[in-house]
Motif scaffolding. Structure first.
Motif, short mmCIF file in Angstrom:
data_model
loop_
_atom_site.label_atom_id
_atom_site.label_comp_id
_atom_site.label_asym_id
_atom_site.label_seq_id
_atom_site.Cartn_x
_atom_site.Cartn_y
_atom_site.Cartn_z
N VAL A 77 -10.92 21.51 -7.02
CA VAL A 77 -9.46 21.59 -7.13
C VAL A 77 -8.85 21.29 -5.77
O VAL A 77 -9.12 22.00 -4.79
CB VAL A 77 -9.02 22.99 -7.62
N VAL A 78 -8.05 20.23 -5.68
CA VAL A 78 -7.39 19.87 -4.44
C VAL A 78 -5.96 20.39 -4.45
O VAL A 78 -5.43 20.82 -5.48
CB VAL A 78 -7.42 18.34 -4.21
N VAL A 79 -5.32 20.33 -3.31
CA VAL A 79 -3.97 20.88 -3.17
C VAL A 79 -3.00 20.22 -4.14
O VAL A 79 -2.11 20.89 -4.70
CB VAL A 79 -3.48 20.72 -1.71
N GLU A 80 -3.15 18.92 -4.35
CA GLU A 80 -2.26 18.21 -5.27
C GLU A 80 -2.32 18.83 -6.67
O GLU A 80 -1.29 19.00 -7.33
CB GLU A 80 -2.66 16.74 -5.33
N ASN A 81 -3.53 19.20 -7.14
CA ASN A 81 -3.66 19.88 -8.43
C ASN A 81 -2.94 21.22 -8.43
O ASN A 81 -2.21 21.55 -9.38
CB ASN A 81 -5.14 20.14 -8.75
N ALA A 82 -3.15 21.99 -7.37
CA ALA A 82 -2.56 23.32 -7.28
C ALA A 82 -1.04 23.26 -7.27
O ALA A 82 -0.36 24.03 -7.96
CB ALA A 82 -3.07 24.04 -6.04
N GLU A 83 -0.48 22.34 -6.47
CA GLU A 83 0.98 22.22 -6.39
C GLU A 83 1.57 21.87 -7.75
O GLU A 83 2.60 22.43 -8.16
CB GLU A 83 1.36 21.15 -5.37
N TYR A 110 0.83 -1.19 0.00
CA TYR A 110 0.00 0.00 0.00
C TYR A 110 0.88 1.25 0.00
O TYR A 110 1.61 1.52 0.95
CB TYR A 110 -0.93 0.01 1.22
N ARG A 111 0.79 1.99 -1.11
CA ARG A 111 1.52 3.25 -1.21
C ARG A 111 0.53 4.37 -1.54
O ARG A 111 -0.46 4.15 -2.23
CB ARG A 111 2.61 3.19 -2.29
N ILE A 112 0.83 5.56 -1.05
CA ILE A 112 -0.10 6.69 -1.15
C ILE A 112 0.63 7.94 -1.61
O ILE A 112 1.86 8.02 -1.59
CB ILE A 112 -0.78 6.99 0.20
N ARG A 113 -0.17 8.90 -2.03
CA ARG A 113 0.26 10.28 -2.18
C ARG A 113 -0.75 11.16 -1.45
O ARG A 113 -1.95 10.88 -1.48
CB ARG A 113 0.33 10.71 -3.64
N ILE A 114 -0.28 12.22 -0.82
CA ILE A 114 -1.18 13.17 -0.17
C ILE A 114 -1.83 14.00 -1.26
O ILE A 114 -1.14 14.60 -2.09
CB ILE A 114 -0.42 14.06 0.82
N SER A 115 -3.16 14.05 -1.28
CA SER A 115 -3.86 14.77 -2.34
C SER A 115 -4.45 16.09 -1.86
O SER A 115 -4.85 16.92 -2.67
CB SER A 115 -4.97 13.90 -2.94
N GLY A 116 -4.51 16.31 -0.56
CA GLY A 116 -5.02 17.58 -0.06
C GLY A 116 -5.61 17.44 1.33
O GLY A 116 -5.18 16.61 2.12
N ARG A 117 -6.62 18.25 1.61
CA ARG A 117 -7.30 18.19 2.88
C ARG A 117 -8.79 18.26 2.64
O ARG A 117 -9.25 18.85 1.65
CB ARG A 117 -6.85 19.34 3.81
N THR A 118 -9.56 17.68 3.54
CA THR A 118 -11.00 17.68 3.37
C THR A 118 -11.58 19.09 3.40
O THR A 118 -12.63 19.35 2.81
CB THR A 118 -11.68 16.84 4.47
N LYS A 119 -10.92 20.01 4.09
CA LYS A 119 -11.38 21.39 4.14
C LYS A 119 -10.39 22.34 3.49
O LYS A 119 -10.41 23.53 3.72
CB LYS A 119 -11.61 21.82 5.60
N HIS A 120 -9.52 21.83 2.68
CA HIS A 120 -8.43 22.61 2.12
C HIS A 120 -8.42 22.40 0.61
O HIS A 120 -7.54 21.77 0.06
CB HIS A 120 -7.12 22.17 2.75
N PHE A 121 -9.45 22.92 -0.04
CA PHE A 121 -9.59 22.74 -1.47
C PHE A 121 -10.43 23.89 -2.01
O PHE A 121 -11.03 24.66 -1.26
CB PHE A 121 -10.24 21.39 -1.80
N LEU A 122 -10.46 24.02 -3.33
CA LEU A 122 -11.30 25.01 -3.99
C LEU A 122 -12.47 24.30 -4.65
O LEU A 122 -12.27 23.51 -5.58
CB LEU A 122 -10.49 25.77 -5.04
#
Length: 508
Positions: A378-384, A359-371
């Motif tokens: 749009v999640v943080v992963e998209n923005a970065e 099991y490998r992951i990437r952090i995609s954002g936060r439940t309250k930290h998106f547009l």
């Protein structure tokens, strides 16, 4: 000799890592049973029948999923010194989180078990993997330079109680085992200084004379330190000061926007980068393969995992799934039960799985930290990723950024919206208009919902990009009393609260 012994000692952990890679579900079920057995006589354990040894399904049916706000009445009692509420005995240490999704600080319990079986075990595992991947660095032949925050007395208890609150990095450093303290720098009296500006200066003065092999910390503050060391020594670059530097263990923010800057700060071959996911609530994952952004989910480190699909994030009675049910590519909110007494706790982060064996992951954002003001999601992963692409296209180097929705009046009674971005650069883009275009194009490529809303500008107008002068975000953090440590600028928000404060900073 010391390096050889320490390398041998940490590499004994490799068998255990391989075990939970090969037997993830068995390891997680055994861990859940251990957590429930340990906490069965606590108030929480008695309320939800932990002594019955409930199965994973029964546990999920009995115990509600909790946010920090839901759990706070119980955590407040623990903060005040009451024992056996969520975990056996009183808790003396609490990680104080900046709470990037709301204005209040969060106080996360840090127990002896969560330190020993969580943070420190994961630290040894990370060291074992690093020595296996990069033996030429010889990380124990020199020092690991770690930047952390600070801790203070617990404001919920009487002075002299011995209870402390602070950044999780400071709590970890304060309680490090002797062998780990032996291989790190700077000394604790510098590492735990309160004033961040003084801390950077005094650490820089100290470490310019040290054989630093490994860096560990948040990229933004490591950049400040490296530059100060170079200035103090008059060197051309940090390689002249630390010729044996070979590894950076980084976390807290996505590394993509900083990668090129670190290549400039640490030129030449032989520099390696590994990401860690070490939160206030526990050490969840680390990068175990070179040339990959995926992180291995740590399954035997005091954390039992469940996951909320995106369609369950905002419903009244969300239904989580187990590790065995997750799918590659989907974003999930992370739910954890830990050996610090957090039970079915919404950590706030979202991840997506890139591999199921292991099991490998990437952090995609936060439940309250998106547009998602206009259904664009749009999640943080998209923005970065979009900021990194725009930087590459325009020769820019980002320092920090934030974005929020902006609304416009439109013809025919319709409403159109947009996104307003405030970005601070180390190296400004050669063409700001082109930067905005690439930012927009990349977001459209990465996010079909955003692309649909941007079609012919019907629902979303092109992004409004504002370039902030150097020091803007630092002044804003300082004004809020959140300079340094675990505090960071919120990347995305559906509220304009943070962005308006930063715009005010620009006008002043």
């Amino acid at each position: 000799m010391i390096s050889t012994v320490l390398t041998w000692a940490v590499q004994r952990r490799l068998d255990d890592i391989e075990h939970f890679r090969q037997h993830p579900h068995e390891v997680q079920q055994a861990l859940l049973k251990s957590l429930l057995r340990t906490a069965r006589d606590t108030e929480w354990g008695q309320r939800y029948g932990f002594a019955d040894a409930p199965s994973a399904r029964e546990f999920a049916q009995r115990v509600p999923i909790s946010s920090y706000e839901d759990l706070y009445p119980h955590l407040e009692r623990v903060l005040q010194g009451e024992g056996n509420v969520l975990w056996p005995g009183p808790v003396q240490w609490f990680a104080k989180s900046s709470g990037t999704t709301n204005a209040r600080s969060k106080y996360i319990p840090v127990t002896r078990e969560s330190l020993q079986d969580g943070h420190y075990r994961a630290g040894r595992d990370m060291s074992a993997v690093a020595t296996l991947l990069y033996p030429e660095v010889d990380i124990f032949g020199g020092k690991t330079l770690s930047l952390g925050g600070t801790h203070q007395g617990n404001p919920f208890r009487e002075e002299g109680s011995g209870s402390r609150v602070g950044d999780v990095s400071a709590l970890i450093m304060q309680n490090l085992p002797a062998w780990a303290e032996f291989v790190r720098t700077p000394p604790l009296e510098l590492a735990l200084l309160d004033e961040w500006e003084e801390k950077i200066e005094r650490i820089a003065q100290h470490v310019r004379h040290v054989d630093v092999r490994t860096l560990a910390g948040v990229p933004t503050w490591m950049i400040v330190l490296i530059r100060r060391v170079v200035e103090l020594t008059g060197a051309q670059n940090i390689r002249e000061v630390w010729p044996n530097l070979g590894l950076f263990l980084h976390g807290a923010v996505a590394f993509g926007p900083y990668r090129e800057l670190f290549r400039q700060l640490i030129p030449g071959e032989g520099m390696h980068y590994l990401e860690i996911y070490n939160a206030s609530e526990g050490y969840l994952a680390f990068q175990d393969e070179p040339n990959s952004e995926d992180m291995l989910l740590l399954l035997n480190h005091g954390i039992y995992y469940e996951f909320l699909p995106s369609d369950q994030w905002d419903v009244p009675a969300p239904q989580a799934i187990g590790l065995e049910q997750v799918e590659i590519g989907r974003s999930y909110a992370v739910i954890i039960s830990t050996n610090a007494g957090l039970w079915r706790y919404k950590i706030g982060d979202t991840v997506r799985f890139t591999s199921l064996a292991p099991y490998r992951i990437r952090i995609s954002g936060r439940t309250k930290h998106f547009l998602n003001a206009f259904g664009e999601e749009v999640v943080v992963e998209n923005a970065e990723a979009a900021v990194a692409a725009a930087c590459q296209a325009t020769g820019a180097t980002i320092r920090d950024f934030t974005a929020a929705p902006i609304y416009f009046a439109a013809d025919n009674g319709a409403s159109r919206g947009g996104h307003q971005w405030v970005l601070e650069f180390v190296q400004a883009p050669t063409d700001a208009t082109h930067f905005a275009e690439v930012l927009d194009q990349t977001l459209r490529q990465l996010n079909s919902d955003y692309d649909a809303k941007r079609h012919r500008d019907i629902a979303l107008t092109p992004p409004d990009v504002i370039i902030a002068p150097a020091g803007t975000f630092e002044r804003w953090l300082a004004r809020k009393g959140k300079l340094g440590g675990q505090h960071k600028v919120p990347r995305l928000s559906n509220s304009r609260e943070f962005l308006e404060e930063i715009l005010l900073e620009l006008r002043n």
